[in-house]
Scaffold this active site. Structure first.
Site, PDB file in Angstrom:
ATOM      1  CB  SER A 141      -0.857   0.003   1.264  1.00 26.59           C
ATOM      2  OG  SER A 141      -1.456   1.258   1.453  1.00 26.59           O
ATOM      3  CE1 TYR A 154      -3.721  -2.327   5.451  1.00 27.89           C
ATOM      4  CE2 TYR A 154      -2.936  -0.131   4.894  1.00 27.89           C
ATOM      5  CZ  TYR A 154      -3.487  -1.335   4.511  1.00 27.89           C
ATOM      6  OH  TYR A 154      -3.797  -1.566   3.189  1.00 27.89           O
TER       7      TYR A 154
HETATM    8  N1  LIG Z   1      -8.846  -0.985  -0.555  1.00 33.74           N
HETATM    9  C1  LIG Z   1      -7.825  -0.142  -0.509  1.00 33.74           C
HETATM   10  O1  LIG Z   1      -8.008   1.092  -0.595  1.00 33.74           O
HETATM   11  C2  LIG Z   1      -6.429  -0.657  -0.383  1.00 33.74           C
HETATM   12  C3  LIG Z   1      -5.395   0.288  -0.498  1.00 33.74           C
HETATM   13  C4  LIG Z   1      -4.085  -0.151  -0.397  1.00 33.74           C
HETATM   14  C5  LIG Z   1      -3.819  -1.485  -0.196  1.00 33.74           C
HETATM   15  N2  LIG Z   1      -4.845  -2.381  -0.067  1.00 33.74           N
HETATM   16  C6  LIG Z   1      -4.493  -3.776   0.146  1.00 33.74           C
HETATM   17  O2  LIG Z   1      -5.111  -4.547  -0.858  1.00 33.74           O
HETATM   18  C7  LIG Z   1      -5.298  -5.881  -0.368  1.00 33.74           C
HETATM   19  C8  LIG Z   1      -6.736  -6.293  -0.650  1.00 33.74           C
HETATM   20  O3  LIG Z   1      -7.588  -5.507   0.163  1.00 33.74           O
HETATM   21  P1  LIG Z   1      -9.070  -5.101  -0.268  1.00 33.74           P
HETATM   22  O4  LIG Z   1      -9.127  -3.640  -0.281  1.00 33.74           O
HETATM   23  O5  LIG Z   1      -9.462  -5.899  -1.435  1.00 33.74           O
HETATM   24  O6  LIG Z   1      -9.857  -5.538   1.055  1.00 33.74           O
HETATM   25  P2  LIG Z   1     -10.860  -6.721   1.376  1.00 33.74           P
HETATM   26  O7  LIG Z   1     -11.984  -6.698   0.429  1.00 33.74           O
HETATM   27  O8  LIG Z   1     -11.126  -6.597   2.835  1.00 33.74           O
HETATM   28  O9  LIG Z   1     -10.007  -8.036   1.052  1.00 33.74           O
HETATM   29  C9  LIG Z   1      -9.121  -8.615   1.966  1.00 33.74           C
HETATM   30  C10 LIG Z   1      -9.048 -10.081   1.647  1.00 33.74           C
HETATM   31  O10 LIG Z   1      -8.126 -10.684   2.574  1.00 33.74           O
HETATM   32  C11 LIG Z   1      -8.741 -11.866   3.087  1.00 33.74           C
HETATM   33  N3  LIG Z   1      -8.170 -12.191   4.389  1.00 33.74           N
HETATM   34  C12 LIG Z   1      -8.172 -11.428   5.518  1.00 33.74           C
HETATM   35  N4  LIG Z   1      -7.581 -12.113   6.514  1.00 33.74           N
HETATM   36  C13 LIG Z   1      -7.195 -13.306   6.003  1.00 33.74           C
HETATM   37  C14 LIG Z   1      -6.560 -14.455   6.543  1.00 33.74           C
HETATM   38  N5  LIG Z   1      -6.179 -14.514   7.843  1.00 33.74           N
HETATM   39  N6  LIG Z   1      -6.333 -15.522   5.722  1.00 33.74           N
HETATM   40  C15 LIG Z   1      -6.710 -15.483   4.429  1.00 33.74           C
HETATM   41  N7  LIG Z   1      -7.323 -14.430   3.867  1.00 33.74           N
HETATM   42  C16 LIG Z   1      -7.563 -13.362   4.652  1.00 33.74           C
HETATM   43  C17 LIG Z   1     -10.236 -11.524   3.154  1.00 33.74           C
HETATM   44  O11 LIG Z   1     -11.050 -12.679   3.137  1.00 33.74           O
HETATM   45  P3  LIG Z   1     -11.638 -13.451   4.426  1.00 33.74           P
HETATM   46  O12 LIG Z   1     -12.145 -12.409   5.372  1.00 33.74           O
HETATM   47  O13 LIG Z   1     -12.711 -14.307   3.819  1.00 33.74           O
HETATM   48  O14 LIG Z   1     -10.504 -14.241   4.969  1.00 33.74           O
HETATM   49  C18 LIG Z   1     -10.379 -10.813   1.812  1.00 33.74           C
HETATM   50  O15 LIG Z   1     -10.539 -11.752   0.775  1.00 33.74           O
HETATM   51  C19 LIG Z   1      -4.957  -5.833   1.110  1.00 33.74           C
HETATM   52  O16 LIG Z   1      -3.644  -6.317   1.297  1.00 33.74           O
HETATM   53  C20 LIG Z   1      -5.016  -4.349   1.447  1.00 33.74           C
HETATM   54  O17 LIG Z   1      -4.199  -4.015   2.537  1.00 33.74           O
HETATM   55  C21 LIG Z   1      -6.147  -1.990  -0.164  1.00 33.74           C
END
Ligand SMILES: NC(=O)c1ccc[n+]([C@@H]2O[C@H](COP(=O)([O-])OP(=O)(O)OC[C@H]3O[C@@H](n4cnc5c(N)ncnc54)[C@H](OP(=O)(O)O)[C@@H]3O)[C@@H](O)[C@H]2O)c1
Length: 256
Positions: A141, A154
């Site tokens: 990120s 985070y």
């Molecule tokens: N959205 C943003 O603005 C943003 C910005 C920068 C970076 N990111 C990064 O992008 C990535 C994806 O995030 P997102 O925004 O798509 O959020 P999200 O929709 O909350 O997706 C997170 C995913 O991680 C899985 N997860 C969480 N804990 C886990 C565990 N212990 N084991 C296996 N899977 C796990 C969740 O599924 P379950 O709950 O079913 O396990 C879900 O599929 C993350 O690394 C986040 O930090 C996001």
């Protein structure tokens, strides 16, 4: 199979694919590779993806469980053959701000965001290096560029991922394995839906997944989106501390 341009992979494993960026990428890859293996804890959401797909296969997994990760990887390879694209999208976001610096929040963030990635790398890297091919993307990120208010846990995990990728990249590259670090700004996913602060230039998840795929196809080391925001953050990374803290006080702390 789709009539779109062929992609350079045969079997992908997306970890953190039940929602958000991982799920959107799985849908983009569906029908364009022989297998798209998807993992996360929620079997129900993964099975829903599988039911609506041609090539998506669900492998429920808690990424913090080292032996479960090893078992899951063996299972995928035994059914789908060698995995040549691994995307590490699993992550958790928790507000951590003083005076409430609960070690549990730090430990949980590190276990999922950082050690979860390490657990997968430990399995897939040796095989890819032996084969002399393969591609891995770690989703970090822009919050890993510099410390941001509320993101004490985070941001630290994401900074650690950026450093980890920089450390591994040259030796993997020398053995034919491509490593990418993905540094998104704000994307509309369940992770950001809970935020009560301004999220400049937030982008829809499908557009973000397109940008991710575009970067992966070009084997970019760093993949960022949305560009306007990530360029600002890259510039901010270069500022002296005194100016950076002034900006944080003036524009972030006062608006929160
Ligand atoms: N959205 C943003 O603005 C943003 C910005 C920068 C970076 N990111 C990064 O992008 C990535 C994806 O995030 P997102 O925004 O798509 O959020 P999200 O929709 O909350 O997706 C997170 C995913 O991680 C899985 N997860 C969480 N804990 C886990 C565990 N212990 N084991 C296996 N899977 C796990 C969740 O599924 P379950 O709950 O079913 O396990 C879900 O599929 C993350 O690394 C986040 O930090 C996001």
């Amino acid at each position: 199979m789709s009539d779109k341009e062929p992609l350079p992979w045969r079997a992908a494993w997306i970890v953190g694919a039940s929602t958000g960026l991982g799920a959107a990428l799985a849908k983009l890859l569906d029908g364009r590779l022989a297998t798209v293996a998807v993992s996360a804890r929620s079997a129900e959401k993964l099975n829903a993806l599988h039911s609506a797909s041609q090539t998506i296969v669900a492998y429920p997994l808690d990424i913090t469980d080292e032996s479960a990760v090893a078992q899951c990887y063996r299972e995928i390879e035994s059914k789908a053959g060698p995995v040549d694209l691994v995307v590490l999208s699993a992550g958790t976001w928790e507000v951590v701000t003083p005076p409430d610096l609960d070690p549990k929040a730090f430990r949980n963030s590190m276990e999922v965001n950082f050690m979860g990635v390490v657990n997968v790398l430990a399995q897939v890297v040796p095989d890819m290096m032996k084969r002399g091919s393969g591609q891995i993307a770690i989703i970090s990120s822009v919050a890993g560029y510099r410390g941001l208010p509320k993101a004490a846990a985070y941001g630290a995990t994401k900074a650690a991922l950026i450093n980890l990728a920089e450390s591994l990249y040259p030796e993997l590259e020398a053995k034919g394995v491509t490593l990418s670090i993905v540094n998104p700004g704000f994307v509309e996913t369940p992770m950001t839906a809970v935020n009560d602060f301004p999220m400049p230039f937030i982008m829809p998840v499908d557009a973000a997944a397109e940008r991710l795929l575009h970067g992966l196809e070009r084997k970019r080391y760093e993949i960022t989106f949305p560009r306007r925001f990530t360029w600002i953050m890259k510039f901010v990374r270069l500022l002296p501390n005194a100016i950076y803290f002034w900006i944080v006080r003036r524009f972030i702390l006062q608006s929160s």
